[in-house]
Design an enzyme around this catalytic site. Structure first.
Site, mmCIF file in Angstrom:
data_model
loop_
_atom_site.group_PDB
_atom_site.id
_atom_site.type_symbol
_atom_site.label_atom_id
_atom_site.label_comp_id
_atom_site.label_asym_id
_atom_site.label_seq_id
_atom_site.Cartn_x
_atom_site.Cartn_y
_atom_site.Cartn_z
ATOM 1 N N ASP A 17 33.989 5.734 -3.466
ATOM 2 C CA ASP A 17 34.636 5.567 -2.160
ATOM 3 C C ASP A 17 35.366 4.252 -2.295
ATOM 4 O O ASP A 17 34.751 3.178 -2.219
ATOM 5 C CB ASP A 17 33.608 5.499 -1.029
ATOM 6 C CG ASP A 17 34.299 5.476 0.317
ATOM 7 O OD1 ASP A 17 35.254 4.687 0.485
ATOM 8 O OD2 ASP A 17 33.908 6.262 1.203
ATOM 9 N N HIS A 18 36.674 4.316 -2.530
ATOM 10 C CA HIS A 18 37.340 3.089 -2.962
ATOM 11 C C HIS A 18 37.338 1.993 -1.899
ATOM 12 O O HIS A 18 37.511 0.831 -2.213
ATOM 13 C CB HIS A 18 38.744 3.384 -3.514
ATOM 14 C CG HIS A 18 39.782 3.585 -2.459
ATOM 15 N ND1 HIS A 18 39.939 4.772 -1.806
ATOM 16 C CD2 HIS A 18 40.716 2.761 -1.942
ATOM 17 C CE1 HIS A 18 40.929 4.665 -0.929
ATOM 18 N NE2 HIS A 18 41.422 3.444 -0.988
ATOM 19 N N HIS A 76 35.520 6.736 4.095
ATOM 20 C CA HIS A 76 35.866 5.313 4.191
ATOM 21 C C HIS A 76 35.388 4.652 5.486
ATOM 22 O O HIS A 76 34.780 3.584 5.470
ATOM 23 C CB HIS A 76 37.379 5.130 4.096
ATOM 24 C CG HIS A 76 37.999 5.789 2.898
ATOM 25 N ND1 HIS A 76 37.354 5.876 1.680
ATOM 26 C CD2 HIS A 76 39.205 6.380 2.714
ATOM 27 C CE1 HIS A 76 38.145 6.494 0.823
ATOM 28 N NE2 HIS A 76 39.267 6.810 1.423
HETATM 29 C C1 BG6 Z 1 42.653 7.847 0.497
HETATM 30 C C2 BG6 Z 1 43.179 8.910 1.422
HETATM 31 O O1 BG6 Z 1 41.310 8.080 0.203
HETATM 32 O O2 BG6 Z 1 42.790 6.584 1.121
HETATM 33 C C3 BG6 Z 1 44.630 8.632 1.777
HETATM 34 O O3 BG6 Z 1 43.078 10.172 0.782
HETATM 35 C C4 BG6 Z 1 44.781 7.244 2.326
HETATM 36 O O4 BG6 Z 1 45.113 9.593 2.704
HETATM 37 C C5 BG6 Z 1 44.129 6.232 1.397
HETATM 38 O O5 BG6 Z 1 46.171 6.974 2.432
HETATM 39 C C6 BG6 Z 1 44.118 4.850 2.013
HETATM 40 O O6 BG6 Z 1 43.665 3.948 1.060
HETATM 41 P P1 BG6 Z 1 44.269 2.491 0.964
HETATM 42 O O7 BG6 Z 1 43.455 1.806 -0.068
HETATM 43 O O8 BG6 Z 1 45.711 2.645 0.612
HETATM 44 O O9 BG6 Z 1 44.081 1.924 2.338
#
Ligand code: BG6
Length: 497
Positions: free
Chosen positions: A184-185, A247
């Site tokens: 989960d980044h 997230h």
């Molecule tokens: C991803 C989603 O996990 O996270 C995307 O699939 C979203 O839809 C993205 O744009 C947002 O990540 P970050 O790091 O760009 O805020």
């Protein structure tokens, strides 16, 4: 103390996909550029199309030059590229996995990767079972004595509770929980990690961090981007599955959890699990009052006209998929009883900004807080991105002879305080996986609990008749009016970002 990343071979299933181009290879390059790479790492991209190592390197170089956090330095790229390889195979082809096993053995000898393997599933989720089974047939899920084999699984991890359980079952049949890293980044973002430090390395917040002092919490993830070229995937997901299930609930866990007894991965994850478990589940009839879903229409972003969601590529012209969600939710536990948590997430909003704000109860209505001049609440805002930092809003006397009070901000910015850019989330997470530290990865039970909260909402939306309304909002606005009404009913409003 942080565990040390170890020499290993990283095998990427989906070597030519979008994630690999935009995130994985650039992250690995940046790890190398920062001198953080373990002494021996070989990266093997696996995909179906025939390609030589050199062709793959050239393709990845182009992607890295485009998406890297820091500008690419030729001498570092050259060194990194020598450890980059390509293996052509169909995910379903058993012989391909035997060839992969042979290649990895050879790399152990030539590069010193010591039999350690990190398998990264950056492919479509419907391929995961095939990959797991074939890794097992080739004996690649089990490491030799003294080595390890781990698997990193990209989101989406299922699309409801049933499929997430099934995926967990498939993975667990061949890899133990210790070997499994569900990514989960958001957990790898610097400021998300800082939430625990802010809360538990400072003595002043924790005594106030509960229903006695906190009036409400807001979590916002706003993006100016639309669905870009991901219409096909997004149509099967929508904002609730794409962002909230993973997230945003993870951020809520970090803000809402009790202090863990220590910093071991499972101590932290046990506490996070309790947070998702205490989320009040909505009954079908409550979804209408507590959740607003919206979809963007045509509008303008940064002065440029942009199309409606339904006119995006690979999107059904009658699509019912939500690109915006706002929720009012509660954690039914001792700490948070009666504190509403408002969450909103949306694409094509006027600004890209992810923030958690903790709104404290008002000061008593005596002295400075009489009916004629209601002073504002103290708000602690944790900016996840951009301009990472934390600010505290408080009241101050305006200089001069009168007793006028205004809100001011105490503000901490990562950029100015530490003077260096934070690594990308994927850099941190890849290093943690190489080090065997699963703290910033979601555990199987957390993921399932999160789906158990999401499922009733999706079900209420999917009924054929009299389903809760899908509201529309013009691209470039702050979402549907109904989301403002959700707050207004409680006498509150969304924080201006
Ligand atoms: C991803 C989603 O996990 O996270 C995307 O699939 C979203 O839809 C993205 O744009 C947002 O990540 P970050 O790091 O760009 O805020």
């Amino acid at each position: 103390m942080r565990a040390v990343p170890q020499p290993c071979a990283i095998v990427i299933f989906g070597a030519t996909g979008d994630l690999t181009h935009r995130k994985l290879i650039p992250a690995l390059y940046n790890i190398a550029a920062d001198g953080e790479m373990p002494p021996a790492v070989a990266v093997v991209g696996l995909a179906r199309r025939p390609k030589t190592d050199d062709e793959y390197r050239a393709e990845m170089e182009e992607a890295t030059r485009k998406f890297s956090r820091q500008p690419v330095r030729d001498e570092i790229w050259d060194g990194f590229a020598r450890s980059l390889f390509y293996q052509c195979s169909d995910f379903g082809d058993e012989a391909g996995y035997r060839a992969l096993a042979g290649r990895l053995d050879k790399l152990d000898e030539e590069s010193g990767t010591r039999g350690n393997r990190l398998f990264y599933f950056a492919a479509s989720p419907d391929q995961f079972e095939t990959i797991v089974e074939n890794l097992n047939k080739a004996g690649l899920n089990k490491a030799r004595q003294g080595s390890w084999a781990r698997v990193i699984i990209e989101k989406p991890f299922g699309r409801d509770l049933r499929s997430a359980r099934e995926l967990n079952r498939v993975v667990r049949s061949r890899f133990s929980e210790d070997q499994t890293y569900r990514i989960d980044h958001f957990l790898g973002k610097e400021t998300a990690q800082n939430i625990l430090v802010l809360r538990f390395a400072n003595a002043i917040f924790e005594p106030l961090w509960n229903t006695r002092y906190i009036d409400q919490i807001q979590i916002t993830a706003a993006e100016t981007l639309g669905v870009e070229n991901r219409g096909g995937y997004y149509e099967t997901a929508g904002a609730l599955r794409d962002m909230v299930q993973n997230h945003l609930l993870q951020l809520l866990c970090l803000v809402g959890m009790d202090p863990p007894t220590d910093l071991r991965a499972d101590s932290i994850r046990d506490e996070k699990l309790k947070v998702v478990r205490s989320l009040r589940r909505f009954k079908a009839e409550e979804v209408r009052t507590h959740v607003v879903r919206g979809q963007y229409g045509a509008g303008t972003i940064n002065g440029k006209p942009v199309p409606a969601y339904r006119d995006e590529e690979r999107v059904d012209p009658n699509s019912q998929t939500e690109t915006y969600v706002a929720l009012r939710m509660w954690l039914d536990n001792w700490r948070w009883a009666d504190v509403p948590i408002y969450m909103r997430v949306g694409k094509r909003l006027p600004k890209s900004s992810t923030e958690i704000s903790v709104h404290f109860k008002r000061a008593p209505q005596v002295l400075f807080n009489r009916e004629t001049e209601t002073i504002e609440q103290n708000v602690l805002a944790i900016r996840i991105q951009p301009d990472e930092g934390v600010s505290l809003r408080m009241q101050a006397k305006v200089p001069g002879t009168s007793f006028r009070i205004e809100s001011v901000k105490m503000d901490f910015h990562y950029g100015t305080s530490f003077g260096k850019a934070s690594p990308e989330a994927y850099e941190r997470l890849l290093l943690d996986a190489m080090a065997g530290d699963p703290t910033l990865f979601a555990r199987g039970d957390e993921v399932e609990e999160a789906w158990a909260f999401i499922d009733p909402i999706e079900e209420a939306w999917s009924v054929k008749e009299n389903a809760p309304k899908l509201c529309t909002y013009p691209a470039g606005s702050w979402g549907p009016e109904e989301a403002d009404e959700l707050m207004a009913r409680d006498g509150r409003s969304w924080r201006r970002l």
